[in-house]
Structure formats: C-alpha cells, structure tokens
Motif scaffolding. Structure first.
Motif, PDB file in Angstrom:
ATOM      1  N   ILE A 184     -73.831  55.838  46.985  1.00  0.00           N
ATOM      2  CA  ILE A 184     -73.217  55.512  45.944  1.00  0.00           C
ATOM      3  C   ILE A 184     -73.291  54.140  45.493  1.00  0.00           C
ATOM      4  CG2 ILE A 184     -71.073  57.040  46.633  1.00  0.00           C
ATOM      5  CD1 ILE A 184     -71.524  53.353  48.003  1.00  0.00           C
ATOM      6  N   GLN A 185     -72.712  53.637  44.621  1.00  0.00           N
ATOM      7  CA  GLN A 185     -73.095  51.965  43.898  1.00  0.00           C
ATOM      8  C   GLN A 185     -71.782  51.700  43.289  1.00  0.00           C
ATOM      9  OE1 GLN A 185     -74.983  51.745  40.245  1.00  0.00           O
ATOM     10  NE2 GLN A 185     -75.618  53.694  40.098  1.00  0.00           N
ATOM     11  N   TRP A 186     -71.592  50.408  43.447  1.00  0.00           N
ATOM     12  CA  TRP A 186     -70.152  49.421  42.770  1.00  0.00           C
ATOM     13  C   TRP A 186     -70.249  49.756  41.395  1.00  0.00           C
ATOM     14  CZ3 TRP A 186     -66.947  49.075  45.855  1.00  0.00           C
ATOM     15  CH2 TRP A 186     -66.983  48.314  47.148  1.00  0.00           C
ATOM     16  N   GLY A 187     -71.513  49.878  40.607  1.00  0.00           N
ATOM     17  CA  GLY A 187     -71.544  50.181  39.145  1.00  0.00           C
ATOM     18  C   GLY A 187     -70.951  51.436  38.738  1.00  0.00           C
ATOM     19  N   LEU A 188     -70.669  52.675  39.743  1.00  0.00           N
ATOM     20  CA  LEU A 188     -70.290  53.534  39.379  1.00  0.00           C
ATOM     21  C   LEU A 188     -68.872  53.664  39.997  1.00  0.00           C
ATOM     22  CD1 LEU A 188     -73.362  55.938  38.928  1.00  0.00           C
ATOM     23  CD2 LEU A 188     -72.087  54.938  37.328  1.00  0.00           C
ATOM     24  N   ASP A 189     -68.196  52.643  40.288  1.00  0.00           N
ATOM     25  CA  ASP A 189     -66.853  52.844  40.917  1.00  0.00           C
ATOM     26  C   ASP A 189     -65.717  52.275  39.992  1.00  0.00           C
ATOM     27  OD1 ASP A 189     -64.583  52.360  42.257  1.00  0.00           O
ATOM     28  OD2 ASP A 189     -65.600  51.777  44.065  1.00  0.00           O
ATOM     29  N   ASP A 190     -64.634  52.725  39.709  1.00  0.00           N
ATOM     30  CA  ASP A 190     -63.536  52.488  38.665  1.00  0.00           C
ATOM     31  C   ASP A 190     -63.088  51.323  39.245  1.00  0.00           C
ATOM     32  OD1 ASP A 190     -62.120  53.749  40.693  1.00  0.00           O
ATOM     33  OD2 ASP A 190     -60.952  54.914  39.021  1.00  0.00           O
ATOM     34  N   TRP A 191     -62.722  50.952  40.479  1.00  0.00           N
ATOM     35  CA  TRP A 191     -62.176  49.899  41.180  1.00  0.00           C
ATOM     36  C   TRP A 191     -62.382  48.609  40.364  1.00  0.00           C
ATOM     37  CZ3 TRP A 191     -58.920  50.884  45.504  1.00  0.00           C
ATOM     38  CH2 TRP A 191     -58.085  49.997  45.814  1.00  0.00           C
ATOM     39  N   GLN A 193     -63.627  48.293  37.588  1.00  0.00           N
ATOM     40  CA  GLN A 193     -63.319  48.095  35.797  1.00  0.00           C
ATOM     41  C   GLN A 193     -61.602  47.900  35.755  1.00  0.00           C
ATOM     42  OE1 GLN A 193     -65.979  48.049  34.337  1.00  0.00           O
ATOM     43  NE2 GLN A 193     -67.209  48.366  36.207  1.00  0.00           N
ATOM     44  N   TYR A 194     -61.129  48.688  36.478  1.00  0.00           N
ATOM     45  CA  TYR A 194     -59.591  48.703  36.422  1.00  0.00           C
ATOM     46  C   TYR A 194     -58.428  48.418  37.403  1.00  0.00           C
ATOM     47  CZ  TYR A 194     -61.208  52.598  33.088  1.00  0.00           C
ATOM     48  OH  TYR A 194     -62.170  53.206  32.387  1.00  0.00           O
ATOM     49  N   ALA A 195     -58.818  47.873  38.483  1.00  0.00           N
ATOM     50  CA  ALA A 195     -58.180  47.571  39.580  1.00  0.00           C
ATOM     51  C   ALA A 195     -57.243  46.091  39.245  1.00  0.00           C
ATOM     52  CB  ALA A 195     -58.523  47.658  40.958  1.00  0.00           C
ATOM     53  N   PHE A 196     -55.924  46.214  39.380  1.00  0.00           N
ATOM     54  CA  PHE A 196     -55.349  44.789  39.038  1.00  0.00           C
ATOM     55  C   PHE A 196     -54.097  44.914  39.731  1.00  0.00           C
ATOM     56  CE2 PHE A 196     -52.233  42.158  36.638  1.00  0.00           C
ATOM     57  CZ  PHE A 196     -52.915  40.965  36.626  1.00  0.00           C
ATOM     58  N   VAL A 197     -53.818  44.355  40.758  1.00  0.00           N
ATOM     59  CA  VAL A 197     -52.484  44.319  41.526  1.00  0.00           C
ATOM     60  C   VAL A 197     -52.435  42.882  41.947  1.00  0.00           C
ATOM     61  CG1 VAL A 197     -51.170  45.258  43.444  1.00  0.00           C
ATOM     62  CG2 VAL A 197     -53.189  46.792  42.446  1.00  0.00           C
ATOM     63  N   PRO A 198     -51.452  42.385  41.432  1.00  0.00           N
ATOM     64  CA  PRO A 198     -51.555  40.777  41.520  1.00  0.00           C
ATOM     65  C   PRO A 198     -51.522  40.151  42.836  1.00  0.00           C
ATOM     66  CG  PRO A 198     -50.244  41.471  39.706  1.00  0.00           C
ATOM     67  CD  PRO A 198     -50.774  42.752  40.173  1.00  0.00           C
ATOM     68  N   GLY A 199     -52.193  39.406  43.341  1.00  0.00           N
ATOM     69  CA  GLY A 199     -52.155  38.838  44.926  1.00  0.00           C
ATOM     70  C   GLY A 199     -52.831  39.781  45.820  1.00  0.00           C
ATOM     71  N   LEU A 200     -53.019  40.968  45.377  1.00  0.00           N
ATOM     72  CA  LEU A 200     -53.514  41.911  46.327  1.00  0.00           C
ATOM     73  C   LEU A 200     -54.984  42.514  46.329  1.00  0.00           C
ATOM     74  CD1 LEU A 200     -50.247  44.135  46.751  1.00  0.00           C
ATOM     75  CD2 LEU A 200     -51.183  42.693  48.629  1.00  0.00           C
ATOM     76  N   THR A 201     -55.450  42.893  45.104  1.00  0.00           N
ATOM     77  CA  THR A 201     -56.594  43.161  45.046  1.00  0.00           C
ATOM     78  C   THR A 201     -57.037  43.179  43.451  1.00  0.00           C
ATOM     79  OG1 THR A 201     -58.258  45.278  45.550  1.00  0.00           O
ATOM     80  CG2 THR A 201     -55.893  45.809  44.515  1.00  0.00           C
ATOM     81  N   GLY A 202     -58.481  43.503  43.270  1.00  0.00           N
ATOM     82  CA  GLY A 202     -58.735  43.547  41.988  1.00  0.00           C
ATOM     83  C   GLY A 202     -59.388  42.238  41.199  1.00  0.00           C
ATOM     84  N   SER A 203     -60.082  42.454  40.292  1.00  0.00           N
ATOM     85  CA  SER A 203     -60.865  41.446  39.679  1.00  0.00           C
ATOM     86  C   SER A 203     -60.054  40.518  38.864  1.00  0.00           C
ATOM     87  CB  SER A 203     -62.073  42.091  38.747  1.00  0.00           C
ATOM     88  OG  SER A 203     -61.267  42.774  37.823  1.00  0.00           O
ATOM     89  N   VAL A 205     -59.151  41.579  36.074  1.00  0.00           N
ATOM     90  CA  VAL A 205     -59.574  41.890  34.504  1.00  0.00           C
ATOM     91  C   VAL A 205     -59.346  43.494  34.569  1.00  0.00           C
ATOM     92  CG1 VAL A 205     -61.402  42.194  32.868  1.00  0.00           C
ATOM     93  CG2 VAL A 205     -60.985  40.125  34.402  1.00  0.00           C
ATOM     94  N   ILE A 206     -58.691  43.834  33.552  1.00  0.00           N
ATOM     95  CA  ILE A 206     -58.460  45.327  33.140  1.00  0.00           C
ATOM     96  C   ILE A 206     -59.476  45.684  31.891  1.00  0.00           C
ATOM     97  CG2 ILE A 206     -57.006  47.286  32.441  1.00  0.00           C
ATOM     98  CD1 ILE A 206     -54.684  45.694  33.744  1.00  0.00           C
ATOM     99  N   GLU A 207     -60.677  46.501  32.313  1.00  0.00           N
ATOM    100  CA  GLU A 207     -61.718  46.516  31.323  1.00  0.00           C
ATOM    101  C   GLU A 207     -61.043  47.838  30.188  1.00  0.00           C
ATOM    102  OE1 GLU A 207     -64.146  44.744  30.746  1.00  0.00           O
ATOM    103  OE2 GLU A 207     -64.666  43.780  32.649  1.00  0.00           O
ATOM    104  N   SER A 208     -61.720  47.749  29.001  1.00  0.00           N
ATOM    105  CA  SER A 208     -61.447  48.877  27.933  1.00  0.00           C
ATOM    106  C   SER A 208     -62.181  49.904  28.609  1.00  0.00           C
ATOM    107  CB  SER A 208     -62.179  48.178  26.712  1.00  0.00           C
ATOM    108  OG  SER A 208     -62.139  49.499  26.026  1.00  0.00           O
ATOM    109  N   PRO A 209     -61.395  51.016  28.531  1.00  0.00           N
ATOM    110  CA  PRO A 209     -61.967  52.423  28.752  1.00  0.00           C
ATOM    111  C   PRO A 209     -63.497  52.944  27.795  1.00  0.00           C
ATOM    112  CG  PRO A 209     -59.943  52.755  28.741  1.00  0.00           C
ATOM    113  CD  PRO A 209     -60.019  51.588  28.309  1.00  0.00           C
TER     114      PRO A 209
END
Ligand SMILES: [Zn+2]
Length: 288
Positions: A184-191, A193-203, A205-209
C-alpha cells in the motif's frame, strides 16, 4: 524490488483493488479512550457504518465491483448490521485489529491477543475467517508476518516497499510458510486527504474531491503503464461523504474503461501471486 518471475494472468496488464478500512470509532478510541464521551466525535466516526457504507455498497453494486473491507472487531461488535451488509453483498472481509490497536508499542503477547480478539469478533458476528490482514495505522512489526502465518492468514496488506505483490518470509523452518504481501502507499489513502477531527487526527486540511480524483487518477495511469498493482485505501467515514463518493464513482468509471486492468478483491490478487513461485523476501531491521 519486483521479482522478474512476476506475471499477471493472461490478458491482464495491471491490477487494482478497492479497499476500505471500516475503522468507525475504533481508530479514535485506540489512542484517545476519553473521546468515547464526545458524542459529536463519535458520530463523526459512526457516519462510516451508518451512512457511508450503504452509499459505497450502492456504488460498488452498480459498477459490479467486489471490494475488500478490513473490519476491526470493535466495528463488527458495534455495527453488526452494517458489516453483515458488506458480507452479504459478496465483498471480502479482512482483519484490522480489534480496537485498531497500535502494534509498534505492543509486546508479542499483546499483538497476538489483538489478533485473536479480532478473529473472534469476525467469527461471532459474521461467521468469517479472514484470509487477509491489514495492520492498524499500517504499522506492522517484524513479528507480524510470522504471527499471520501461524494463524492461517494468506496475505498482508500493510507494507510499502514495492509496486507489485510479493512473497514474505515468515520465520525459520518448514512450518513458516511464506504469505503474500500486497503493498500500500500513503498517496492512495483518503485519510491524508479528508481526515479532520479537531485535536485528535488529520492534517487540518479538507481537500477537494476534484484534487483527490486527479491525484489518484495520475497514480492509476502511471501504475497501469508500468503493469503494477493499484491498491486504494479508503474509510467509509471519509470517502462515504456525498461528493467524495461521487468522485470515487468517477474514478471507478475511469478504471473500468482501462483495457486489461483487473479489478479484484485482494484475496484474488493474493491467490494469483501465491501461484507464481516467487522468491520470498526477508525483512530485517536496520541498525540504528
Ligand atoms: Zn484503520
């Protein structure tokens, strides 16, 4: 890295697998058990099995595509109807820990306990004995291949050092049969691109589909040109949202238009790789 003995079945140029990690609440609770008291955070995660899974199953059914769903035991216990719907539509169920436990800080005994708890839940809720494993957070240990072989798994999909499936040495002696690794590879993982849980996880940034569709399409085209294996990893609480699911549908349409692209669940790709007589690869830890 690619073994020169590797070949796809006749008429196949490249392969692609659509995979989902049905983490739901488990991925948050494994790191932050106190988040169980945060209703809004828990519903953000429950969106996966409650709303994302039915939407994604509909898309896959309309396209006639079978996918692989890695299901933590905790998700099976919490959302049995959603995971039974996945099984009943003919998709593959894989193992993804019990509570999405991080293995890099687990002892050997703890790692085996997590594996057994996950197996028990998938058996109780689904009557399924999975062939495939994906380490939570894609954090396998050097022990993991041997543990998987001992418990009858046929493949893992957690490592990142190749574009094609390969055989993995699982230990010493004749009982340590190799298993297949489907990288597998991080470039093909939606996390990412889209993960946003304040204070817990994600970049944060919520990217455009639209951007995500472009990123994944570019990788698809290049992997197909090289005859590789495109393994897409998504989470129903992320890609299950309306515009993201619609972008996935467009990607699937694009994939189905590629002549010679074999779109299959990971278990079928693993069975093919296991039949090729490849030379198994040994991973050894580097000296720090
Ligand atoms: Zn996961």
């Amino acid at each position: 890295m690619a073994d020169p003995a590797f070949a796809w079945p006749a008429g196949v140029r490249a392969a692609a697998a659509i995979t989902f990690d049905v983490d739901a609440e488990s991925a948050i609770l494994a790191d932050a058990p106190e988040a169980a008291a945060r209703l809004s955070v828990m519903t953000h995660q429950a969106y996966g099995p409650r709303t994302g899974v039915p939407r994604l199953l509909g898309i896959l059914e309309r396209r006639g595509i079978r996918a692989t769903f890695f299901v933590p035991g905790h998700t099976a216990d919490r959302f049995p109807d959603a995971v039974r719907a996945i099984r009943d539509r003919g998709h593959e169920i894989g193992h993804h820990g019990y509570l999405h436990e991080p293995l890099f800080r687990a002892s050997a005994e703890e790692e085996e306990t997590y594996l057994l708890r996950g197996l028990d839940a998938l058996d109780r809720v689904l009557g399924v004995r999975p062939e495939g494993y994906r380490a939570p957070w894609w954090e396998a240990t050097y022990r993991t291949p041997g543990l998987l072989a001992r418990h009858g798994f046929r493949y893992d999909s957690s490592l990142m050092d190749a574009d094609l499936p390969y055989l993995l040495v699982t230990g010493e002696g004749p009982a340590a049969r190799p298993i297949v690794e489907i990288p597998i590879q991080w470039g093909l993982d939606d996390w990412e691109q889209y993960a946003f849980v304040p204070g817990l996880t994600g970049s944060g940034v919520i990217e455009s589909p639209a951007k995500v569709l472009e990123l994944w399409s570019l990788e698809l085209d290049a992997i197909v040109a090289e005859g590789g294996c495109f393994v897409l990893t998504m989470h129903p609480f992320l890609t299950g949202r309306a515009s993201r699911a619609a972008a996935l549908d467009r990607l699937l349409e694009r994939m189905q238009a590629v002549e010679g692209l074999w779109i299959a669940p990971l278990c079928e790709i693993a069975a093919h790789a296991a039949s090729l007589g490849l030379a198994p690869v040994t991973h050894t830890p580097p000296s720090p």
